[in-house]
Every structure is written in C-alpha cells, then in structure tokens.
Write a protein that holds these residues in place. Structure first.
Motif, PDB file in Angstrom:
ATOM      1  N   SER A   9       1.263  -1.236  -0.051  1.00 22.11           N
ATOM      2  CA  SER A   9       0.248  -0.199   0.059  1.00 22.11           C
ATOM      3  C   SER A   9       0.254   1.415   0.371  1.00 22.11           C
ATOM      4  CB  SER A   9      -0.826  -0.246   1.652  1.00 22.11           C
ATOM      5  OG  SER A   9      -1.629   1.206   1.778  1.00 22.11           O
ATOM      6  N   LEU A  10       2.000   1.249   0.784  1.00 24.90           N
ATOM      7  CA  LEU A  10       3.078   2.465   1.305  1.00 24.90           C
ATOM      8  C   LEU A  10       3.403   2.525  -0.325  1.00 24.90           C
ATOM      9  CD1 LEU A  10       4.401   4.561   2.527  1.00 24.90           C
ATOM     10  CD2 LEU A  10       5.738   3.140   3.028  1.00 24.90           C
ATOM     11  N   ALA A  11       3.578   1.294  -1.139  1.00 24.38           N
ATOM     12  CA  ALA A  11       4.872   1.688  -2.971  1.00 24.38           C
ATOM     13  C   ALA A  11       4.234   2.159  -3.334  1.00 24.38           C
ATOM     14  CB  ALA A  11       5.171   0.294  -2.674  1.00 24.38           C
ATOM     15  N   LYS A  12       2.634   1.313  -3.439  1.00 24.47           N
ATOM     16  CA  LYS A  12       1.171   2.366  -3.938  1.00 24.47           C
ATOM     17  C   LYS A  12       1.500   3.713  -4.222  1.00 24.47           C
ATOM     18  CE  LYS A  12      -1.303  -2.151  -5.408  1.00 24.47           C
ATOM     19  NZ  LYS A  12      -2.494  -2.463  -4.761  1.00 24.47           N
ATOM     20  N   ARG A  13       0.837   4.198  -2.954  1.00 21.89           N
ATOM     21  CA  ARG A  13       0.872   5.852  -2.740  1.00 21.89           C
ATOM     22  C   ARG A  13       2.063   6.141  -3.034  1.00 21.89           C
ATOM     23  NH1 ARG A  13      -2.546   7.045   2.042  1.00 21.89           N
ATOM     24  NH2 ARG A  13      -3.750   6.349   0.522  1.00 21.89           N
ATOM     25  N   PHE A  14       3.186   6.266  -3.017  1.00 18.49           N
ATOM     26  CA  PHE A  14       4.552   6.145  -2.824  1.00 18.49           C
ATOM     27  C   PHE A  14       4.498   6.657  -4.785  1.00 18.49           C
ATOM     28  CE2 PHE A  14       9.256   6.283  -4.611  1.00 18.49           C
ATOM     29  CZ  PHE A  14       9.526   7.866  -3.869  1.00 18.49           C
ATOM     30  N   LEU A  15       4.262   5.780  -5.646  1.00 14.16           N
ATOM     31  CA  LEU A  15       4.020   5.739  -6.929  1.00 14.16           C
ATOM     32  C   LEU A  15       3.642   6.745  -7.123  1.00 14.16           C
ATOM     33  CD1 LEU A  15       5.241   1.542  -7.844  1.00 14.16           C
ATOM     34  CD2 LEU A  15       6.372   3.975  -8.348  1.00 14.16           C
ATOM     35  N   HIS A  62      -3.665  15.332  -5.597  1.00 10.46           N
ATOM     36  CA  HIS A  62      -3.020  14.142  -4.554  1.00 10.46           C
ATOM     37  C   HIS A  62      -4.553  14.039  -3.772  1.00 10.46           C
ATOM     38  CE1 HIS A  62       0.749  14.433  -4.845  1.00 10.46           C
ATOM     39  NE2 HIS A  62       1.544  15.266  -4.636  1.00 10.46           N
ATOM     40  N   GLU A  63      -4.824  15.747  -3.495  1.00 13.89           N
ATOM     41  CA  GLU A  63      -6.647  15.764  -3.409  1.00 13.89           C
ATOM     42  C   GLU A  63      -7.418  14.803  -3.923  1.00 13.89           C
ATOM     43  OE1 GLU A  63      -9.297  16.912  -0.229  1.00 13.89           O
ATOM     44  OE2 GLU A  63      -6.802  17.401   0.128  1.00 13.89           O
ATOM     45  N   LYS A  64      -7.842  14.336  -5.552  1.00  9.85           N
ATOM     46  CA  LYS A  64      -8.394  13.698  -5.976  1.00  9.85           C
ATOM     47  C   LYS A  64      -7.874  12.044  -6.409  1.00  9.85           C
ATOM     48  CE  LYS A  64     -11.604  12.594  -8.886  1.00  9.85           C
ATOM     49  NZ  LYS A  64     -13.504  13.065  -8.267  1.00  9.85           N
ATOM     50  N   ILE A  65      -6.615  11.629  -5.999  1.00  8.81           N
ATOM     51  CA  ILE A  65      -5.933  10.631  -6.761  1.00  8.81           C
ATOM     52  C   ILE A  65      -4.784   9.818  -5.215  1.00  8.81           C
ATOM     53  CG2 ILE A  65      -4.596   9.518  -8.671  1.00  8.81           C
ATOM     54  CD1 ILE A  65      -5.461  12.028 -10.174  1.00  8.81           C
ATOM     55  N   THR A  66      -4.141  10.617  -5.174  1.00  7.05           N
ATOM     56  CA  THR A  66      -2.815   9.598  -4.022  1.00  7.05           C
ATOM     57  C   THR A  66      -3.539  10.284  -2.879  1.00  7.05           C
ATOM     58  OG1 THR A  66      -1.176  11.367  -5.249  1.00  7.05           O
ATOM     59  CG2 THR A  66      -0.886  10.748  -3.672  1.00  7.05           C
ATOM     60  N   PHE A  67      -4.374  10.622  -2.990  1.00 11.24           N
ATOM     61  CA  PHE A  67      -4.872  10.803  -0.889  1.00 11.24           C
ATOM     62  C   PHE A  67      -6.489  11.139  -1.218  1.00 11.24           C
ATOM     63  CE2 PHE A  67      -0.906  12.580  -0.697  1.00 11.24           C
ATOM     64  CZ  PHE A  67      -0.052  11.259   0.012  1.00 11.24           C
ATOM     65  N   GLY A  69     -10.457  10.913  -0.023  1.00 13.45           N
ATOM     66  CA  GLY A  69     -11.288  10.653   1.024  1.00 13.45           C
ATOM     67  C   GLY A  69     -11.546  11.502   1.468  1.00 13.45           C
ATOM     68  N   SER A  70     -12.307  11.487   2.702  1.00 10.18           N
ATOM     69  CA  SER A  70     -12.486  12.827   3.161  1.00 10.18           C
ATOM     70  C   SER A  70     -12.757  14.205   3.008  1.00 10.18           C
ATOM     71  CB  SER A  70     -12.774  12.806   5.056  1.00 10.18           C
ATOM     72  OG  SER A  70     -12.913  14.095   5.497  1.00 10.18           O
ATOM     73  N   LYS A  71     -13.359  15.120   2.179  1.00  4.34           N
ATOM     74  CA  LYS A  71     -12.580  16.803   1.769  1.00  4.34           C
ATOM     75  C   LYS A  71     -13.211  17.082   2.586  1.00  4.34           C
ATOM     76  CE  LYS A  71     -11.321  14.337  -1.485  1.00  4.34           C
ATOM     77  NZ  LYS A  71     -10.091  13.911  -2.143  1.00  4.34           N
ATOM     78  N   ALA A  72     -14.124  16.874   3.698  1.00  2.00           N
ATOM     79  CA  ALA A  72     -13.916  18.038   4.871  1.00  2.00           C
ATOM     80  C   ALA A  72     -12.813  18.471   5.056  1.00  2.00           C
ATOM     81  CB  ALA A  72     -14.225  17.304   5.992  1.00  2.00           C
ATOM     82  N   GLY A  73     -12.534  19.799   5.472  1.00  2.00           N
ATOM     83  CA  GLY A  73     -11.071  20.298   6.065  1.00  2.00           C
ATOM     84  C   GLY A  73     -10.203  21.511   4.388  1.00  2.00           C
ATOM     85  N   TRP A  74     -10.159  20.309   3.501  1.00  2.00           N
ATOM     86  CA  TRP A  74      -9.439  20.406   2.447  1.00  2.00           C
ATOM     87  C   TRP A  74      -8.861  22.477   2.524  1.00  2.00           C
ATOM     88  CZ3 TRP A  74      -9.085  24.111  -1.638  1.00  2.00           C
ATOM     89  CH2 TRP A  74     -10.811  24.800  -1.758  1.00  2.00           C
ATOM     90  N   GLN A  75      -9.444  22.991   2.791  1.00  2.00           N
ATOM     91  CA  GLN A  75      -9.370  24.301   3.017  1.00  2.00           C
ATOM     92  C   GLN A  75      -7.858  24.521   3.649  1.00  2.00           C
ATOM     93  OE1 GLN A  75     -12.338  23.681   2.993  1.00  2.00           O
ATOM     94  NE2 GLN A  75     -13.005  24.844   2.345  1.00  2.00           N
ATOM     95  N   ARG A  76      -7.624  24.264   4.750  1.00  2.00           N
ATOM     96  CA  ARG A  76      -6.771  23.645   6.051  1.00  2.00           C
ATOM     97  C   ARG A  76      -5.792  23.131   5.209  1.00  2.00           C
ATOM     98  NH1 ARG A  76      -7.820  22.924  11.869  1.00  2.00           N
ATOM     99  NH2 ARG A  76      -9.313  24.612  12.675  1.00  2.00           N
ATOM    100  N   ARG A  77      -5.328  22.075   4.392  1.00  2.00           N
ATOM    101  CA  ARG A  77      -4.546  21.180   3.582  1.00  2.00           C
ATOM    102  C   ARG A  77      -4.186  22.113   2.687  1.00  2.00           C
ATOM    103  NH1 ARG A  77      -8.499  17.234   4.925  1.00  2.00           N
ATOM    104  NH2 ARG A  77      -9.026  17.117   2.335  1.00  2.00           N
ATOM    105  N   TYR A  78      -5.476  22.842   2.101  1.00  2.00           N
ATOM    106  CA  TYR A  78      -4.189  23.250   0.669  1.00  2.00           C
ATOM    107  C   TYR A  78      -3.545  24.588   0.869  1.00  2.00           C
ATOM    108  CZ  TYR A  78      -4.676  26.966  -2.986  1.00  2.00           C
ATOM    109  OH  TYR A  78      -3.971  27.635  -4.503  1.00  2.00           O
ATOM    110  N   ILE A  79      -4.032  25.005   2.222  1.00  2.00           N
ATOM    111  CA  ILE A  79      -3.358  26.657   2.906  1.00  2.00           C
ATOM    112  C   ILE A  79      -1.572  25.884   3.435  1.00  2.00           C
ATOM    113  CG2 ILE A  79      -2.855  27.460   5.186  1.00  2.00           C
ATOM    114  CD1 ILE A  79      -6.126  28.255   4.081  1.00  2.00           C
ATOM    115  N   LEU A 128       2.241  15.348   7.529  1.00  2.00           N
ATOM    116  CA  LEU A 128       1.542  15.913   8.061  1.00  2.00           C
ATOM    117  C   LEU A 128       0.391  17.102   7.267  1.00  2.00           C
ATOM    118  CD1 LEU A 128       4.917  18.564   9.337  1.00  2.00           C
ATOM    119  CD2 LEU A 128       3.471  16.955  10.197  1.00  2.00           C
ATOM    120  N   ILE A 129       0.228  17.302   5.999  1.00  2.00           N
ATOM    121  CA  ILE A 129      -0.531  17.202   5.113  1.00  2.00           C
ATOM    122  C   ILE A 129      -2.193  16.623   4.428  1.00  2.00           C
ATOM    123  CG2 ILE A 129      -1.256  18.695   2.869  1.00  2.00           C
ATOM    124  CD1 ILE A 129       1.365  20.323   4.383  1.00  2.00           C
ATOM    125  N   PHE A 130      -1.549  15.087   4.251  1.00  2.00           N
ATOM    126  CA  PHE A 130      -2.847  14.788   3.688  1.00  2.00           C
ATOM    127  C   PHE A 130      -2.820  13.224   4.714  1.00  2.00           C
ATOM    128  CE2 PHE A 130      -0.880  16.816   0.088  1.00  2.00           C
ATOM    129  CZ  PHE A 130      -1.985  16.515  -0.202  1.00  2.00           C
TER     130      PHE A 130
END
Length: 135
Positions: A9-15, A62-67, A69-79, A128-130
């Motif tokens: 799973s980690l290897a897939k996420r890294f790729l 990254h929001e759509k493909i890499t990570f 999941g929950s879209k709540a709080g995307w503004q904080r992640r974006y900042i 720290l971000i995702f």
C-alpha cells in the motif's frame, strides 16, 4: 502475504505521489526554462512563478488521486500545502543558486534540484498534509 499488505500500500501511494510530483516537476522544469531563456527572468524568479502554478495543480491531483477520502477541511490542507510549497521553493532556489554558481548547466542543475527536494516533499506531505485525521 498479509504482512506485506501495508508495504504494498505504501509503495503504491509513493508511486501515485510520484505521478503528481512528476506533473509538478514538468510544469516547474518547462516553465522555468522558458521564462529564463525566452523572457530573461532569473532562474530563481522563474522557478517561483512556475511553482505558483504547479503547487495548485499538484494539490488537486493529490486530493483527488493520491490521498482520496474525506474532503472535509480541504482548505486547511491547501493552506498547509502552499506553505510547504514555500519551503520547497526556498530549498530549491538555494540549491539551484548553488549549482548555478558552481557552473552546472541550468537544465542539469534544475533536474537534480527537483529530484532532491521531491523526496523531502513526499515525506512532509505524507506525514503532515494528507495524513488521515489532518483535516
């Protein structure tokens, strides 16, 4: 086989992360070289301008493909992602400047700098971000 599942799973996420980083790196690389060579913009300023565009593109990837999941709080992640982009820019600009001072050709210097700093970017973005619960 079950013991390998977290590592797979980690290897897939890294790729997958690498795919987003590749998109950003191509934007950074091409735009920096074009701005620098065609418009006479200094390499560091050209890199800053290209990163302003690529950071938003990569965040959306990254929001759509890499990570996903929950879209709540995307503004904080974006900042946080944009703040990380500022740190990444500073690291890239310092390293790029050092390579240019050492007479390394700009296309080679830029490619090396992007690769070096991308590893740092993956680690910080993942932790720290995702990270789940970081909303």
């Amino acid at each position: 086989m079950a013991a390998l599942t977290p590592y797979i799973s980690l290897a897939k996420r890294f790729l997958t992360f690498g795919g987003g980083s590749l998109i950003g790196a191509v934007i950074d690389y091409v735009a920096t070289l074009l701005l620098s060579s065609l418009m006479g913009v200094s390499p560091s300023v050209a890199l800053a301008l290209s990163m302003a565009v690529s950071a938003s593109v990569v965040f959306a990837y990254h929001e759509k493909i890499t990570f996903p999941g929950s879209k709540a709080g995307w503004q904080r992640r974006y900042i946080r992602f944009l703040l990380l982009a500022v740190v990444v820019f500073a690291l890239r600009a310092l390293l790029l400047h050092a390579f240019v001072l050492a007479d390394v050709p700009l296309p080679i210097a830029l490619a090396v700098v992007i690769v070096i700093v991308s590893v740092f970017n993956f680690a910080v973005s993942s932790m720290l971000i995702f990270l789940k619960g970081s909303e």
